[in-house]
Scaffold this active site. Structure first.
Site, PDB file in Angstrom:
ATOM      1  N   GLY A  29       0.832  -1.208   0.000  1.00 45.39           N
ATOM      2  CA  GLY A  29       0.000   0.000   0.000  1.00 45.39           C
ATOM      3  C   GLY A  29       0.865   1.256   0.000  1.00 45.39           C
TER       4      GLY A  29
ATOM      5  N   LYS B 269       3.692  -6.818 -23.968  1.00 42.23           N
ATOM      6  CA  LYS B 269       3.250  -5.850 -22.957  1.00 42.23           C
ATOM      7  C   LYS B 269       4.107  -4.592 -23.014  1.00 42.23           C
ATOM      8  CE  LYS B 269       0.975  -4.030 -19.687  1.00 42.23           C
ATOM      9  NZ  LYS B 269      -0.354  -3.431 -20.054  1.00 42.23           N
TER      10      LYS B 269
HETATM   11  C1  AGP Z   1      -2.395  -0.650 -25.121  1.00 43.59           C
HETATM   12  O1  AGP Z   1      -3.422  -1.548 -24.711  1.00 43.59           O
HETATM   13  C2  AGP Z   1      -1.204  -1.400 -25.698  1.00 43.59           C
HETATM   14  N1  AGP Z   1      -0.703  -2.350 -24.785  1.00 43.59           N
HETATM   15  C3  AGP Z   1      -0.151  -0.432 -26.223  1.00 43.59           C
HETATM   16  O2  AGP Z   1      -0.762   0.476 -27.103  1.00 43.59           O
HETATM   17  C4  AGP Z   1       0.592   0.385 -25.142  1.00 43.59           C
HETATM   18  O3  AGP Z   1      -0.276   1.344 -24.584  1.00 43.59           O
HETATM   19  C5  AGP Z   1       1.782   1.089 -25.801  1.00 43.59           C
HETATM   20  O4  AGP Z   1       2.649   0.087 -26.307  1.00 43.59           O
HETATM   21  C6  AGP Z   1       2.559   1.986 -24.821  1.00 43.59           C
HETATM   22  O5  AGP Z   1       3.065   1.200 -23.790  1.00 43.59           O
HETATM   23  P1  AGP Z   1       3.675   1.968 -22.501  1.00 43.59           P
HETATM   24  O6  AGP Z   1       2.534   2.702 -21.867  1.00 43.59           O
HETATM   25  O7  AGP Z   1       4.221   0.883 -21.614  1.00 43.59           O
HETATM   26  O8  AGP Z   1       4.733   2.907 -22.983  1.00 43.59           O
END
Ligand code: AGP
Length: 614
Positions: free
Chosen positions: A102, A609
């Site tokens: 937290g 991700k």
């Molecule tokens: C969004 O759902 C995607 N995973 C992708 O557009 C992501 O927002 C983008 O790659 C930027 O990632 P970041 O915020 O970790 O820089």
């Protein structure tokens, strides 16, 4: 969010604790540690990085085999991911070891108090303040269970505390407020954990602790009280999940779990930002007010969903600060030969803090002399490290590739930045800032309302499962919401979808509208009537051409009803804050369509991700 486990029983505590930490790795973390009690002393091993680093440490310096211990996987908030900031934290008098999940808002004043009583701090964390105070209580002869309740009463913010004492080899104590804690009830052994995944292989009997409750476990049982020591009612239950489900806390997907975590994530991102005297304070904005007053242009740089949160930010920042604000896709920004000078503030938004396009963009901006503020969800990541200042979103780890709580907490962080700039530049008085902060504080509950009423959206997903294309329309801050809604559907349901500025319809996109095409429309709240009426006209235009209109609109606004095939209501809110509510049904819709199609919602094809390559 951090992972916590406590154990007392016949097994080797170090094995139970480390294995329990491994079961919680999915929560995301950047350091881990363990503490056990043996022959009147506390033994602690803790390391930055993955649990494999802790394993190596334990191989080098084995712990004694004992039957009581606590462990922690840390997702850094206050203080970077280092060995010294890793939990458990031990009071300098050696009396107690404590782990925490937290954010303790008033840690600074508590730290000063503990230091005045002789405590010597070894970390920069908020947690250590609680550990030192607990050690001082024990040194004054206070019983361990009384002491943890005494400390808990003094903390402000969100916390789960779990502690063991050097001279008490038979009991673990804990206390919680606004952060989860569950008791695992075994046969001659007891567990404490932030979620059942930590102990589900040993017992499926559990007890969830309620708000402002404390608990003491021994081999023979548990005792639950409120923070004043009065016995508290709790309801034992049987965990029916397997380990995989436990990691998702019963949701089908991490993304769905994270959609449901948004009210708490937004609340946590707001915690501690607005002081009692009405001043906004931002984590590590190491840029002087004088410099911020000289800024004459802001450029927001990001990718994907983060870029869409930046588009929302533009409307708020320009409205509140009157500073020109551009929003750029990072991969375009650095090849555009942008006009930058020392009076340009570049704001970079990134959940992971590792996105290569964004990182290269801010390096380019720095070379041109710009000041950089990072909005990031990952403490200690590359992008905040290479920025002049940072505003951390306290969303906790976002596991699903499709960003959800990352998006809404980025928007909140952008609002905070806009208000902070307006405060520093004298564009808004304290009462005006307080008014916006008060409405922001009401948003988690309103977001929860959207989650509570999601069945309508799930039914809609089933109805539209065979759609070949879906359009999303919005004006003003509704436009970035339309873009984000389309991206979610593309990303995880592999369905063609496009978001448009509603005013652009007649400039081309309306040619896409034919009988039965689903068109989502985000209708602005009534506060800005010229916007509202124009969007009503846009709905009529697409409906007249056969579109199936799905309208997101404020409660009580019935003007849309004649043109709306499906009406999704959201609680009243001001125009600028509407994205926090309007995006939730779009997230749920995309996740439900993908689930019904049988796709992997958490790990969609072709995507990662964090895009750490350009
Ligand atoms: C969004 O759902 C995607 N995973 C992708 O557009 C992501 O927002 C983008 O790659 C930027 O990632 P970041 O915020 O970790 O820089």
């Amino acid at each position: 969010m951090c992972g916590i486990i406590g154990y007392v029983g016949p097994r080797a505590a170090k094995d139970v604790v480390v294995e329990g930490l491994r079961r919680m790795e999915y929560r995301g973390y950047d350091s881990s540690g363990i503490a056990v009690v043996d022959e009147g002393s506390l033994h602690v091993r803790k390391k930055a990085g993955k649990i494999s680093n802790l394993d190596a440490e334990l191989a080098l310096a084995p712990l004694p085999t004992t039957h009581i211990g606590i462990g922690h996987t840390r997702w850094a908030t206050h203080g970077g991911p280092t060995d010294s900031n890793a939990h458990p934290h031990v009071s300098s008098n050696g009396r107690v070891a404590l782990v925490h999940n937290g954010i303790i808002e008033n840690f600074a004043s508590l730290r000063a108090e503990a230091e005045a009583q002789g405590a010597v701090f070894a970390s920069e964390t908020d947690t250590e303040s609680a550990a030192q105070l607990l050690g001082l209580e024990l040194a004054n002869g206070v019983d361990l269970f009384d002491a943890i309740r005494s400390v808990a009463r003094r903390l402000e913010g969100a916390f789960t505390l779990v502690a063991i004492a050097a001279d008490q080899p038979d009991r673990v104590v804990a206390a919680r407020r606004n952060s989860p804690l569950v008791v695992g009830v075994g046969d001659g052994e007891m567990f404490l954990a932030s979620d059942v995944a930590a102990f589900i292989e040993f017992t499926s009997s559990a007890v969830e602790l309620g708000q402002d409750q404390a608990v003491e476990i021994t081999r023979d049982g548990y005792r639950v009280t409120d923070f004043d020591g009065l016995p508290a009612e709790v309801k034992p239950y049987e965990v029916t999940w397997d380990l995989s489900a436990a990691e998702k806390q019963g949701y089908d997907w991490f993304m769905v779990k994270e959609i449901h975590e948004q009210p708490q994530a937004v609340a946590d991102t707001l915690l501690g930002r607005h002081t009692v005297d009405g001043q906004l304070t931002l984590d590590e904005v190491r840029i002087s007010p004088e410099t911020l007053r000289r800024i004459d242009k802001i450029i927001i740089v990001a990718c994907g969903t983060a870029f869409y949160s930046g588009l929302v930010a533009k409307y708020a920042i320009e409205h509140w600060t009157r500073i020109p604000c551009e929003v750029e896709i990072a991969s375009e920004f650095r090849y555009r030969d942008p006009i930058i000078d020392p009076m340009t503030l570049v704001v970079t938004i990134s959940q992971s803090g590792e996105t290569a396009d964004t990182l290269m963009a801010i390096r380019h901006a720095r070379e041109q002399g710009a000041k950089i503020i990072a909005i990031c969800n990952t403490n200690g990541a590359t992008i905040p490290r290479e920025s002049d200042a940072v505003i951390y979103t306290h969303a906790g780890p976002e596991i699903g590739v499709a960003s959800t709580k990352g998006y809404t907490t980025q928007i909140v962080a952008c609002y905070l930045l806009g208000l902070y700039l307006a405060q520093v530049r004298g564009m808004k008085f304290g009462d005006e800032i307080a008014e916006v902060m008060e409405e922001l504080a009401s948003m988690p509950a309103k977001m929860q309302t959207m989650l509570d009423n999601q069945q309508q959206v799930k039914d809609l997903a089933r109805d539209l499962i065979d759609a070949q294309s879906v359009l999303f329309l919005g004006r003003h801050v509704g436009y970035p919401v339309a873009l984000e809604g389309a991206l979610k559907l593309k990303e995880i349901a592999y369905l063609h979808a496009e978001g448009f500025a509603a005013g652009e319809l007649k400039h081309g996109p309306i040619a896409l509208v034919e009988e039965g095409v689903p068109v989502f429309v985000v209708v602005p709240p009534r506060g800005r009537d010229q916007l509202h009426d124009k969007v009503i006209s846009n709905i009529q235009e697409v409906r007249a051409r056969g579109a199936r209109t799905i309208v997101l609109v404020e409660e009580g606004d019935d003007e849309v009803l004649p043109y709306s095939d499906v009406t999704i209501r959201h609680p009243k809110c001001s125009t600028l804050l509407q994205p926090l509510l309007a995006v939730v049904p779009l997230q749920i819709f995309a996740a439900e369509v993908a689930t019904l199609k049988g796709y992997d919602v958490d790990q969609p094809r072709n995507l990662a991700k964090s895009v750490t390559v350009e």
